[in-house]
Design an enzyme around this catalytic site. Structure first.
Site, PDB file in Angstrom:
ATOM      1  N   GLU A  56       0.838  -1.208   0.000  1.00  0.00           N
ATOM      2  CA  GLU A  56       0.000   0.000   0.000  1.00  0.00           C
ATOM      3  C   GLU A  56       0.864   1.245   0.000  1.00  0.00           C
ATOM      4  O   GLU A  56       0.581   2.226  -0.668  1.00  0.00           O
ATOM      5  CB  GLU A  56      -0.919   0.006   1.236  1.00  0.00           C
ATOM      6  CG  GLU A  56      -1.914   1.171   1.283  1.00  0.00           C
ATOM      7  CD  GLU A  56      -1.438   2.382   2.067  1.00  0.00           C
ATOM      8  OE1 GLU A  56      -2.159   3.388   2.110  1.00  0.00           O
ATOM      9  OE2 GLU A  56      -0.322   2.360   2.627  1.00  0.00           O
ATOM     10  N   GLU A  57       1.942   1.160   0.773  1.00  0.00           N
ATOM     11  CA  GLU A  57       2.753   2.361   1.032  1.00  0.00           C
ATOM     12  C   GLU A  57       3.469   2.892  -0.205  1.00  0.00           C
ATOM     13  O   GLU A  57       3.923   4.032  -0.217  1.00  0.00           O
ATOM     14  CB  GLU A  57       3.776   2.069   2.136  1.00  0.00           C
ATOM     15  CG  GLU A  57       3.162   1.694   3.478  1.00  0.00           C
ATOM     16  CD  GLU A  57       2.541   2.870   4.221  1.00  0.00           C
ATOM     17  OE1 GLU A  57       2.394   3.940   3.613  1.00  0.00           O
ATOM     18  OE2 GLU A  57       2.198   2.702   5.406  1.00  0.00           O
TER      19      GLU A  57
ATOM     20  N   ASP B 261      -7.185   1.341   8.343  1.00  0.00           N
ATOM     21  CA  ASP B 261      -5.782   1.721   8.212  1.00  0.00           C
ATOM     22  C   ASP B 261      -5.473   2.740   9.297  1.00  0.00           C
ATOM     23  O   ASP B 261      -5.894   3.898   9.198  1.00  0.00           O
ATOM     24  CB  ASP B 261      -5.538   2.304   6.813  1.00  0.00           C
ATOM     25  CG  ASP B 261      -4.052   2.545   6.552  1.00  0.00           C
ATOM     26  OD1 ASP B 261      -3.246   2.343   7.480  1.00  0.00           O
ATOM     27  OD2 ASP B 261      -3.717   2.944   5.418  1.00  0.00           O
TER      28      ASP B 261
HETATM   29 ZN   LIG Z   1      -1.384   2.946   6.336  1.00  0.00          ZN
END
Ligand SMILES: [Zn+2]
Length: 477
Positions: free
Chosen positions: A250-251, A278
């Site tokens: 995701e990052e 998140d």
């Molecule tokens: Zn995150």
């Protein structure tokens, strides 16, 4: 040094520079942000096309690092696309295209049982387990190991439940060596409709060998793991198919979730709603839960989340509060689902700018969030969401006495007859967001007026004198 060597060195130097400046990463981002960086770093970004406040851009690797590090919010400020065609689809995205489910709140019995079962200690242990990998940066072996270990943890729970309708699978990605993990509970009456909850398991830091990611996002994965435990230990059987997802990468631009959501879209999977967890650990604001209402969030789903918290968390043992905030362009994986046309939302740990200041550093540690108390609230909200969103359209409460109630409409009147030994005492009407719109007391006469109630679908709840509840869905026309 002879001339040949010198030329070779120059050639290598030039090609390195060309490589360094190669804008090979296709992405989408907020058009104002894109314009700002085109101004400050003209050789690192090209704006290809702008529409609806979003730009399709070409970025250098260096630019992606700058965007991540300078991000004032949670996400990387951009979302990677596989092709310019895919990026263009994002530009043409209209949130109005998102299908909307009729959400109702009708399962307090099941929900309260599940809320009572949530364990703060389990959540804390999972956060510490994930922090102890040292890093979960997507290219590191520890990242993949953390996914394999989580799979084993979920598989152990499935094995203990002796269920054959629950399974896990790893998803490999084109854009990352790290896999994602999906747990599936097959729906028992409407299996082709999917209710999904997820969060990313990778981490990032300015030193990617030291990226503990306790709050971002071990906390979300811990909330999801506790949700799985509570559902399985309580023998939960949804009507619709429920999936729990832990994403890779995701990052670096929502890579894992983008590939999965695009795959679901291309296979025409009917995802009726998506919820992202998140960062659930750091309690930095006045209210507890902040519903993010950026343009790509589903307003219907956001209203549903608010109604769930109004119903289940406004008082008593499970009380907490909520507000609304924003997080900027594609700040987490829910954007991947939204941009593929699915209704998606994300409840966040704090108001914009008041969230954990240590994320994306070696100091994103459990010691900052201190305990799992805040994450418990998101775990409960996730359970409320799953139970109420994944139930069948057919109301399953008191089905056996349901047959004894007959209703019909005529001339703006709703007539009802109850053939059991019991009698109706009060009647309440709810709209499809679960909001009570009318209450009727002393209703023994057998009819109520529904004049001046807007056309649409409603749930009518009949309360009997022996405290039984009967529900009927009606269409007022
Ligand atoms: Zn995150």
């Amino acid at each position: 040094m002879n001339q040949k060597t010198l030329l070779l060195i120059i050639a290598v130097f030039l090609s390195y520079n060309l490589w360094a400046q190669n804008k090979e990463i296709i992405a989408t981002m907020d058009s104002q942000t894109a314009a700002h960086y085109k101004n400050s770093h003209p050789s690192e970004i090209d704006i290809v096309k702008t529409s609806n406040g979003i730009s399709a851009v070409l970025l250098t690797e260096k630019m992606t690092q700058i965007l991540r590090m300078e991000s004032p919010v949670h996400g990387p400020q951009f979302m990677v696309a596989k092709s310019l065609q895919e990026a263009s689809a994002v530009l043409n995205f209209s949130p109005k295209e998102n299908q909307v489910q009729n959400f109702t709140i009708t399962e307090p019995g099941l929900v309260y049982d599940f809320l009572d079962a949530v364990s703060q200690t389990h959540i804390e242990n999972t956060i510490l387990d994930l922090q102890n990998y040292g890093t979960r940066y997507h290219t590191k072996s520890q990242a993949t190991q953390s996914v394999l270990d989580l799979k084993q943890k979920w598989d152990t729970m499935i094995l203990a439940s002796s269920r054959t309708d629950i399974s896990t699978r790893l998803v490999t990605h084109a854009g990352s060596p790290m896999p994602s993990l999906i747990l599936t509970i097959e729906g028992n009456s409407e299996p082709s409709e999917y209710v999904i909850i997820g969060g990313h398991i990778d981490s990032i830091s300015w030193n990617n060998d030291d990226a503990p990611g306790a709050d971002d996002n071990a906390s979300g994965i811990a909330s999801l793991t506790e949700i799985v435990r509570v559902l399985l230990e309580n023998k939960y059987q949804p009507s619709k198919t429920v999936e729990v997802m832990a994403y890779a990468a995701e990052e670096i631009g929502l890579v894992g979730s983008a590939e999965i959501a695009a795959d679901y879209k291309s296979n025409n999977v009917n995802v009726v709603s998506y919820l992202q967890l998140d960062m659930t650990g750091y309690n930095g604001s006045v209210e507890d839960v902040y519903i993010l209402d950026d343009w790509y969030s589903s307003s219907a789903l956001n209203q549903f989340l608010a109604s769930l918290m109004d119903t289940y968390n406004s008082s008593g043992a499970h009380q907490f509060t909520y507000g609304f905030s924003q997080c900027g362009y594609a700040c987490s994986d829910h954007a991947s689902w939204a941009l593929n046309g699915y209704p998606a939302s994300m409840p966040f740990e704090a108001k914009l700018g008041e969230d954990n200041p240590f994320i994306h550093t070696p100091d994103d540690l459990f010691s900052v969030i201190q305990n799992g108390e805040h994450a418990v609230k998101f775990t409960k909200l996730g359970l409320q969401y799953i139970v109420e969103a994944a139930k069948g359209q057919k109301l399953n409460t008191s089905d056996f006495i349901q047959d004894k109630l007959t209703i019909y409409q005529r001339n703006h009147m709703l007539f009802y007859r109850f053939s059991g030994d019991d009698a109706i005492e009060t009647i309440a009407m709810y709209d499809m967001n679960g909001r009570k719109i009318r209450t009727f007391g002393s209703v023994q006469e057998g009819f109520i007026s529904i004049e001046n109630i807007q056309q649409g679908i409603y749930v009518v709840v009949f309360n009997t004198i022996t405290s039984q509840q009967l529900m009927k869905k009606i269409l007022i026309y």
